[in-house]
Design a protein around this motif. Structure first.
Motif, PDB file in Angstrom:
ATOM      1  N   LEU A 320       0.827  -1.193   0.000  1.00  0.00           N
ATOM      2  CA  LEU A 320       0.000   0.000   0.000  1.00  0.00           C
ATOM      3  C   LEU A 320       0.868   1.253   0.000  1.00  0.00           C
ATOM      4  CD1 LEU A 320      -2.720  -1.037   2.635  1.00  0.00           C
ATOM      5  CD2 LEU A 320      -2.842  -1.165   0.146  1.00  0.00           C
ATOM      6  N   VAL A 325      -5.131   9.761  -7.382  1.00  0.00           N
ATOM      7  CA  VAL A 325      -6.128   8.898  -8.002  1.00  0.00           C
ATOM      8  C   VAL A 325      -6.351   9.268  -9.466  1.00  0.00           C
ATOM      9  CG1 VAL A 325      -8.132  10.295  -7.329  1.00  0.00           C
ATOM     10  CG2 VAL A 325      -8.366   7.819  -7.639  1.00  0.00           C
ATOM     11  N   VAL A 358      -5.103   8.372  -2.800  1.00  0.00           N
ATOM     12  CA  VAL A 358      -5.700   7.164  -2.226  1.00  0.00           C
ATOM     13  C   VAL A 358      -4.584   6.231  -1.778  1.00  0.00           C
ATOM     14  CG1 VAL A 358      -7.873   7.250  -3.484  1.00  0.00           C
ATOM     15  CG2 VAL A 358      -5.882   6.198  -4.560  1.00  0.00           C
ATOM     16  N   VAL A 360      -3.404   2.674  -1.883  1.00  0.00           N
ATOM     17  CA  VAL A 360      -3.699   1.466  -2.655  1.00  0.00           C
ATOM     18  C   VAL A 360      -2.406   0.744  -3.041  1.00  0.00           C
ATOM     19  CG1 VAL A 360      -5.827   2.423  -3.615  1.00  0.00           C
ATOM     20  CG2 VAL A 360      -3.665   2.750  -4.832  1.00  0.00           C
ATOM     21  N   ILE A 365      -4.742  -2.382  -8.406  1.00  0.00           N
ATOM     22  CA  ILE A 365      -5.728  -1.487  -9.016  1.00  0.00           C
ATOM     23  C   ILE A 365      -5.697  -1.613 -10.537  1.00  0.00           C
ATOM     24  CG2 ILE A 365      -6.366   0.929  -9.370  1.00  0.00           C
ATOM     25  CD1 ILE A 365      -7.150  -0.206  -6.676  1.00  0.00           C
ATOM     26  N   THR A 395     -13.613   7.826   1.615  1.00  0.00           N
ATOM     27  CA  THR A 395     -13.350   6.948   0.475  1.00  0.00           C
ATOM     28  C   THR A 395     -13.493   7.719  -0.829  1.00  0.00           C
ATOM     29  OG1 THR A 395     -15.665   6.230   0.306  1.00  0.00           O
ATOM     30  CG2 THR A 395     -14.209   4.944   1.746  1.00  0.00           C
ATOM     31  N   ALA A 443      -9.736  -5.886  -4.254  1.00  0.00           N
ATOM     32  CA  ALA A 443     -10.219  -4.612  -3.707  1.00  0.00           C
ATOM     33  C   ALA A 443     -10.347  -4.693  -2.189  1.00  0.00           C
ATOM     34  CB  ALA A 443     -11.559  -4.245  -4.339  1.00  0.00           C
ATOM     35  N   GLY A 448     -10.698  -1.737   0.348  1.00  0.00           N
ATOM     36  CA  GLY A 448     -11.804  -1.199  -0.446  1.00  0.00           C
ATOM     37  C   GLY A 448     -12.856  -2.253  -0.709  1.00  0.00           C
ATOM     38  N   LEU A 464     -16.024   0.836  -7.642  1.00  0.00           N
ATOM     39  CA  LEU A 464     -14.814   0.453  -6.928  1.00  0.00           C
ATOM     40  C   LEU A 464     -14.546   1.500  -5.857  1.00  0.00           C
ATOM     41  CD1 LEU A 464     -12.240  -1.252  -6.551  1.00  0.00           C
ATOM     42  CD2 LEU A 464     -11.161   0.160  -8.329  1.00  0.00           C
ATOM     43  N   LEU A 466     -12.195   2.988  -2.809  1.00  0.00           N
ATOM     44  CA  LEU A 466     -10.808   3.019  -2.353  1.00  0.00           C
ATOM     45  C   LEU A 466     -10.697   3.932  -1.131  1.00  0.00           C
ATOM     46  CD1 LEU A 466      -9.030   3.438  -5.817  1.00  0.00           C
ATOM     47  CD2 LEU A 466      -9.477   1.312  -4.583  1.00  0.00           C
ATOM     48  N   GLN A 467      -9.749   3.622  -0.247  1.00  0.00           N
ATOM     49  CA  GLN A 467      -9.533   4.430   0.941  1.00  0.00           C
ATOM     50  C   GLN A 467      -8.636   5.631   0.627  1.00  0.00           C
ATOM     51  OE1 GLN A 467     -10.845   4.051   4.010  1.00  0.00           O
ATOM     52  NE2 GLN A 467     -12.065   2.298   3.302  1.00  0.00           N
TER      53      GLN A 467
END
Length: 479
Positions: A320, A325, A358, A360, A365, A395, A443, A448, A464, A466-467
């Motif tokens: 992560l 994004v 984000v 991720v 992704i 999110t 995800a 997510g 989708l 995402l945090q």
């Protein structure tokens, strides 16, 4: 060896325990009731004796009873034994003078009673318990007989304690009542337990049926009890799901065999043709290129299987990191477009401003977006896919909407089931049905989620989640 416990039926189990509880409760109630009846009866009979004493004093002190001297005019009712006989008890009534001489009694005076009567005169008037020698305990009610405020004698009402507390008839009635309640309770408990056990027995029989491989269970849906109804409906839903999964498993075996056999057969045929000299020169090179393409497809399918199995047991680590994004989405779309052989599908991007970071795994992704875009393209011949970014609290939502044929309603509940392939794709497009399940697992592995928003004849929308990368530490680490 393990010792198996003896099993009993649900009806027998609950009936016996309900009855045991009922009997214990009735036994406690019986003891309390018996003690209350005994005490109440004792108090009532003492009150009857006191009333008898008071009534006798009143009659004796009435002017008509004293007109010829203190005891010369004793009314005849005192000599009438039956006048003072009560239903439950039969006390002795004495009228005595101040020296303890018995003037009269409601029954014949046995020898030696005068001495006992004298001993009863000690103390003031009232009601008291008295024990004389070895005789049974007695209760004595004493009342003064006065004429012009001069004590001229006493009224004594005497009865044995055992007679005052004897309630055999009441105990019998109580026993009949308790017995009737026990019988009624047993009948009610039996039928209620039977009613409760019936749907459970039906579910148990259906479970054996499912265990034997038959998933077509038919359970009654008329239960009024909420819990029983939920048990029955949940079991039927489970049986239907198991039937669907069993069907999917069977199709999986056939599908995997077919999907892997087809490229193997193609590769074998192409290479055999080159080996045998059926094709030569440029044609042979084309055959080899086609074999390489088939090998790549087979490698992709095997890779999907391995990746899915690793994600299923959390064996693939994720890395992560905070990412812009907007940039992430542009790169994912560009990477997918490079791999396409035609431009029949156009991708539209609606990004956010200002940009949001984000948290991720970039590789995961890109894999998810590749699966979503590929599925969208497979659902249409010519069309477009729109990717829309939305900020939602902590999110970021990426909504992928296509203009394809949509997913049939009966298939929408199973789009994230592993190895499930709808009727539209089962024979038209080769694959193992792992794209969406694997994407959802990826995800979720990064905090997510992937959801199907809607699908109809003019297109499908996936979301989708995402945090966000909210800490300054994340952003400085990225830079």
């Amino acid at each position: 060896m393990f010792k198996r416990n003896k099993r009993i039926s649900l009806l027998q189990y609950w009936t016996s325990r309900y009855l045991l509880t009922l009997f214990i409760g009735l036994a406690i109630i019986s003891l309390i009731s018996a003690a209350w009846i005994r005490h109440t009866t004792f108090e009532n009979r003492l009150e009857m004796m006191e009333f008898l004493a008071d009534e006798t004093v009143y009659r004796l002190t009435d002017n008509s009873g004293l007109n010829n001297g203190p005891f010369n005019g004793i009314p005849g009712f005192i000599r009438d034994r039956e006048r003072f006989t009560m239903r439950e008890i039969d006390p002795i009534l004495y009228v005595v003078d101040t020296k303890g001489n018995i003037i009269t009694s409601n029954r014949p005076v046995p020898p030696g009673s005068a001495k006992n009567v004298v001993s009863m005169l000690d103390g003031e008037e009232g009601t008291k318990e008295l024990t004389i020698g070895l005789e049974p305990v007695q209760y004595v009610v004493k009342r003064k007989i006065e004429n012009s405020q001069e004590l001229i004698g006493w009224v004594l009402v005497v009865e044995k304690k055992e007679n005052l507390t004897r309630v055999n008839q009441a105990y019998g009635q109580l026993a009949i009542l308790i017995g009737a309640l026990a019988l009624l309770g047993w009948v009610a408990i039996y039928f209620l337990s039977k009613r409760l056990a019936r749907p459970i027995k039906q579910v148990a029989a259906a479970a054996k049926q499912v265990q034997e491989g038959s998933y077509s269970v038919d359970l009654p849906q008329d239960s009024k009890e909420k819990e029983v109804y939920e048990l029955v409906t949940s079991f039927e839903n489970m049986a239907q799901k198991l039937e669907q999964l069993e069907k999917t498993r069977t199709e999986l075996l056939a599908g995997v065999t077919h999907e892997l056999k087809t490229p193997v057969t193609s590769i074998s045929g192409l290479l055999q043709a080159v080996k045998d000299g059926v094709v030569t020169g440029q044609d042979a090179m084309e055959f080899i290129d086609m074999a390489v393409v088939e090998t790549t497809k087979m490698k992709t399918m095997v890779g999907d299987l391995l990746a899915f199995n690793h994600f299923a047991v959390d064996a693939i680590p994720v890395k992560l990191e905070p990412v812009n994004v907007n940039q992430l989405l542009r790169e994912a779309v560009a990477q997918w477009e490079v791999m396409q052989e035609d431009d029949s599908v156009h991708v539209n991007l609606h990004l956010v401003d200002p940009a949001i970071h984000v948290h991720v795994d970039i590789v995961r992704i890109q894999q998810i977006m590749t699966n979503l875009l590929t599925n969208a393209k497979q659902s249409m011949d010519i069309g477009s896919v729109t990717l829309t970014l939305k900020e939602q609290g902590d999110t970021v939502s990426i909504i992928v909407t296509d203009t394809g044929r949509g997913i049939p309603v009966e298939d929408q509940a199973f789009v994230f089931e592993r190895f499930y392939r709808g009727e539209n794709k089962k024979y038209a497009i080769r694959g193992l049905g792992l794209g969406l399940p694997l994407s959802k697992m990826m995800a979720q592995s990064i905090g997510g989620d992937l959801k199907l928003i809607e699908s109809h004849a003019t297109g499908t929308s996936f979301e989708l989640l995402l945090q966000k990368a909210t800490t300054s530490y994340d952003l400085t680490q990225k830079s």
